[in-house]
Design a protein around this motif. Sequence first.
Motif, PDB file in Angstrom:
ATOM      1  N   GLU A 146       0.830  -1.210   0.000  1.00  0.00           N
ATOM      2  CA  GLU A 146       0.000   0.000   0.000  1.00  0.00           C
ATOM      3  C   GLU A 146       0.863   1.258   0.000  1.00  0.00           C
ATOM      4  OE1 GLU A 146      -2.842  -0.211   3.220  1.00  0.00           O
ATOM      5  OE2 GLU A 146      -3.674  -2.109   2.452  1.00  0.00           O
ATOM      6  N   GLN A 194      -7.092   1.340  -7.788  1.00  0.00           N
ATOM      7  CA  GLN A 194      -6.108   1.228  -6.720  1.00  0.00           C
ATOM      8  C   GLN A 194      -6.629   1.837  -5.411  1.00  0.00           C
ATOM      9  OE1 GLN A 194      -3.246   5.034  -7.925  1.00  0.00           O
ATOM     10  NE2 GLN A 194      -2.281   3.297  -7.028  1.00  0.00           N
ATOM     11  N   ILE A 218      -8.153   2.643  -1.880  1.00  0.00           N
ATOM     12  CA  ILE A 218      -8.494   1.915  -0.649  1.00  0.00           C
ATOM     13  C   ILE A 218      -9.292   2.809   0.291  1.00  0.00           C
ATOM     14  CG2 ILE A 218      -7.612   0.736   1.419  1.00  0.00           C
ATOM     15  CD1 ILE A 218      -5.210  -0.211  -0.256  1.00  0.00           C
ATOM     16  N   ASP A 219      -8.785   4.018   0.580  1.00  0.00           N
ATOM     17  CA  ASP A 219      -9.459   4.853   1.581  1.00  0.00           C
ATOM     18  C   ASP A 219      -8.999   6.306   1.424  1.00  0.00           C
ATOM     19  OD1 ASP A 219     -11.033   5.517   3.754  1.00  0.00           O
ATOM     20  OD2 ASP A 219      -9.566   4.870   5.262  1.00  0.00           O
ATOM     21  N   LYS A 276      -3.647   0.921  -3.279  1.00  0.00           N
ATOM     22  CA  LYS A 276      -2.814  -0.255  -3.551  1.00  0.00           C
ATOM     23  C   LYS A 276      -1.574   0.206  -4.306  1.00  0.00           C
ATOM     24  CE  LYS A 276      -6.725  -3.283  -3.912  1.00  0.00           C
ATOM     25  NZ  LYS A 276      -7.802  -3.640  -4.827  1.00  0.00           N
ATOM     26  N   ASP A 287      -0.724  -4.525 -10.120  1.00  0.00           N
ATOM     27  CA  ASP A 287      -0.560  -4.818  -8.689  1.00  0.00           C
ATOM     28  C   ASP A 287       0.449  -5.952  -8.522  1.00  0.00           C
ATOM     29  OD1 ASP A 287      -1.839  -7.219  -9.170  1.00  0.00           O
ATOM     30  OD2 ASP A 287      -3.674  -6.706  -8.078  1.00  0.00           O
TER      31      ASP A 287
END
Length: 242
Positions: free
Chosen positions: A23, A69, A71-72, A82, A183
């Motif tokens: 990450e 990609q 996540i948050d 990611k 990834d």
Amino acid sequence: MDKKELINNGKVKSVYATDNPDEVIIEFRDDMTAGDGERKEVMDNKGAYNAIISTKIFKVLEENGIETQFIDLPEPNIMIAKKLEMIPIEVIIRNIATGSLIRKYPFAEGSRLEPPIVQMDFKADEYHDPMLNDSLIKALGIATQEEIEILTQKALKINEILTKFFADAGIILVDFKIEFGKDKDGNILLGDEISPDGCRLWDSETLEILDKELFRKGKDSEVMNAYIEVYNRVIPDSEKVI
Ligand code: CDP
């Protein structure tokens, strides 16, 4: 999650390593650039507006089966994503003819491109991002034919989803640029951002410009109002964090 070392300091975003090797933290800065970074200004909260708009778009794309990609977004301008090995291709999708397309080819300004044009440029400022074709991409070792086809299909699907998404907000998605990466398992995911920095967005009624083109045209005092207009139209009140 803490920022570790700086991995990449881009023109408007900084990418940091984290405790998790899979990450990264992407900081959306308030810088705005044009002309391969030759002109640069700082615009208050621009990073946050772009990060929030991009987050919303990535979530809509995920809901529609496009892996990204994202996540948050723990802070308005800080994204956890990611880690990807980015493919140095700027995939540009054009729905309406404008800009260099009408200067270089016999298209009428504002004419609809059906089917949309998918263009691939080499992401390399030192060469001024030249346009690629399949032979050049393979000769440069950037991607295989199979990967070029995956990028094309994903880009067209993203265009379909976002054309509707923006139309629902009274905005025409004229053209836009996206970037992909791989990834850790070699899957091709959408990366980078989708925001008014990398899209041409026109008001559906007035055709008023609502994106970075204003900055390219030297209308610096109007550009943040346009970004805020896009933010207000595409982000529901319950999701507005600034
Ligand atoms: O359309 P024209 O050739 O005049 O310009 P372009 O730079 O190829 O831009 C086409 C679309 O891709 C626009 O929506 C730009 O915002 C976007 N783009 C970008 O965001 N970053 C780049 N380096 C190149 C294009």
